[in-house]
Motif scaffolding. Structure first.
Motif, PDB file in Angstrom:
ATOM      1  N   MET A 134      20.492-140.232  56.803  1.00 55.47           N
ATOM      2  CA  MET A 134      19.952-140.647  55.511  1.00 55.47           C
ATOM      3  C   MET A 134      19.665-142.140  55.493  1.00 55.47           C
ATOM      4  SD  MET A 134      21.605-140.341  51.703  1.00 55.47           S
ATOM      5  CE  MET A 134      20.772-141.122  50.311  1.00 55.47           C
ATOM      6  N   LEU A 167      20.974-141.724  43.042  1.00 59.00           N
ATOM      7  CA  LEU A 167      20.307-141.156  44.211  1.00 59.00           C
ATOM      8  C   LEU A 167      19.217-140.175  43.790  1.00 59.00           C
ATOM      9  CD1 LEU A 167      22.131-139.853  47.390  1.00 59.00           C
ATOM     10  CD2 LEU A 167      20.190-138.611  46.438  1.00 59.00           C
ATOM     11  N   ALA A 219      20.737-136.105  52.368  1.00 59.37           N
ATOM     12  CA  ALA A 219      21.562-136.307  51.170  1.00 59.37           C
ATOM     13  C   ALA A 219      22.183-134.989  50.710  1.00 59.37           C
ATOM     14  CB  ALA A 219      20.713-136.915  50.055  1.00 59.37           C
ATOM     15  N   ALA A 244      22.220-145.058  50.076  1.00 57.54           N
ATOM     16  CA  ALA A 244      22.574-144.715  51.455  1.00 57.54           C
ATOM     17  C   ALA A 244      23.531-145.749  52.039  1.00 57.54           C
ATOM     18  CB  ALA A 244      21.315-144.626  52.310  1.00 57.54           C
TER      19      ALA A 244
END
Length: 309
Positions: free
Chosen positions: A56, A130, A28, A117
């Motif tokens: 990810m 996130l 990320a 993701a």
């Protein structure tokens, strides 16, 4: 503590959780650093950004599956039943134990992380979700270990959450960069992007390592009861020693990259020096995988101060 099939299964699932979570965090960060330059389809940064996005997504899928597998093994271990019979115990574990509460927080964070993701977006809302998910996973994982014995609102939980976050940033950057992203920036046209990304990895890793060492010392003192003898004479202490040796090796590799390989790469921008940097971070990534595996065994071992009374 019994070194039986259930214990091995728990440790294996916990190790997979550690590695996949760190890989997702590192991916990320790398995706965020490369996103601006990767918007153009012919940008030299695009292959690395694509690798980061894919790694990810893969890591978050593995994290969700590992979470489910760990819960099943943990339920079997807590109830003293065989693994197939543990399915019936899972609801009780989730609703009536602190392990269930901590796991629910971590699993909820993992699901949100998977959703971000899958979105492949770069907007503010997606990024906020996130990193809130990353924090939730770290806090939930911290609540699954020995730190929970001190209570939910305790310094032990706070320091373990910090330890999980910092270790995941350090190890995650090494794994995602060395195993996935930086090899995709190997073309000479991407050399500037490789150098810039390598510098970002190195700079953030320094901060993460400092936090790892700070929180790690706190956890080691707490787990040993402040007794060096307890570390030397307990299984927990032996596992901790192995982890420290692997951490030291990772520090040496990271130090070589920062002090020697990266400055030389900045000066020459040569293919040979680029390969040297990538190879060193590849080795560091392999060592960090070992650290996460040993950390899983450590979290499922009886702390030294408890084992020695």
């Amino acid at each position: 503590m019994n070194f039986d099939g259930l214990w091995i299964g728990q440790v294996a699932m916990a190790a997979l959780m550690n590695v996949s979570f760190a890989f997702a965090v590192g991916s990320a960060l790398l995706a965020a650093w490369l996103a601006k330059d990767a918007r153009q389809s012919v940008s030299p940064a695009r292959p690395g950004w694509t690798r980061a996005q894919r790694s990810m997504l893969t890591a978050t899928i593995v994290l969700v599956l590992a979470d489910l597998g760990w819960l099943l093994y943990q339920s079997a271990s807590m109830s003293g039943v065989a693994l197939p019979a543990a399915f019936a115990v899972v609801p009780t574990v989730l609703m009536q134990t602190h392990v269930g509460y901590g796991w629910s927080v971590a699993f909820g964070g993992a699901l949100v992380l998977l959703g971000t993701a899958l979105s492949h977006g770069t907007g503010l809302l997606r990024n906020v979700l996130l990193w809130l998910a990353v924090l939730a996973v770290a806090a939930g994982k911290a609540s699954l270990g020995h730190a929970a014995d001190a209570g939910v609102a305790s310094a032990a939980i706070g320091m373990q959450t910090l330890h999980v976050l910092a270790t995941s940033v350090w190890g995650g950057l090494a794994m995602a960069a060395g195993l996935a992203v930086l090899p995709a920036l190997g073309a000479s046209t991407a050399r500037g992007m490789l150098i810039r990304t390598a510098a970002q990895v190195s700079n953030v890793s320094i901060v993460a390592v400092a936090l790892v060492l700070l929180s790690g010392i706190f956890n080691a003192v707490r787990g040993s009861g402040g007794s060096f003898e307890a570390i030397l004479s307990s299984t927990w202490g032996h596992v901790l020693t192995l982890k420290l040796m692997l951490v030291a090796l990772a520090l040496v590799l990271g130090g070589l990259n920062r002090m020697l390989a990266l400055p030389r790469l900045r000066r020459t921008a040569s293919t040979m020096d680029a390969h040297t940097f990538v190879n060193l971070i590849y080795l560091e990534a392999l060592v960090m995988i070992g650290v996460f595996v040993v950390a899983a065994a450590l979290s499922h071992s009886v702390p030294a101060f408890t084992a020695l009374g």
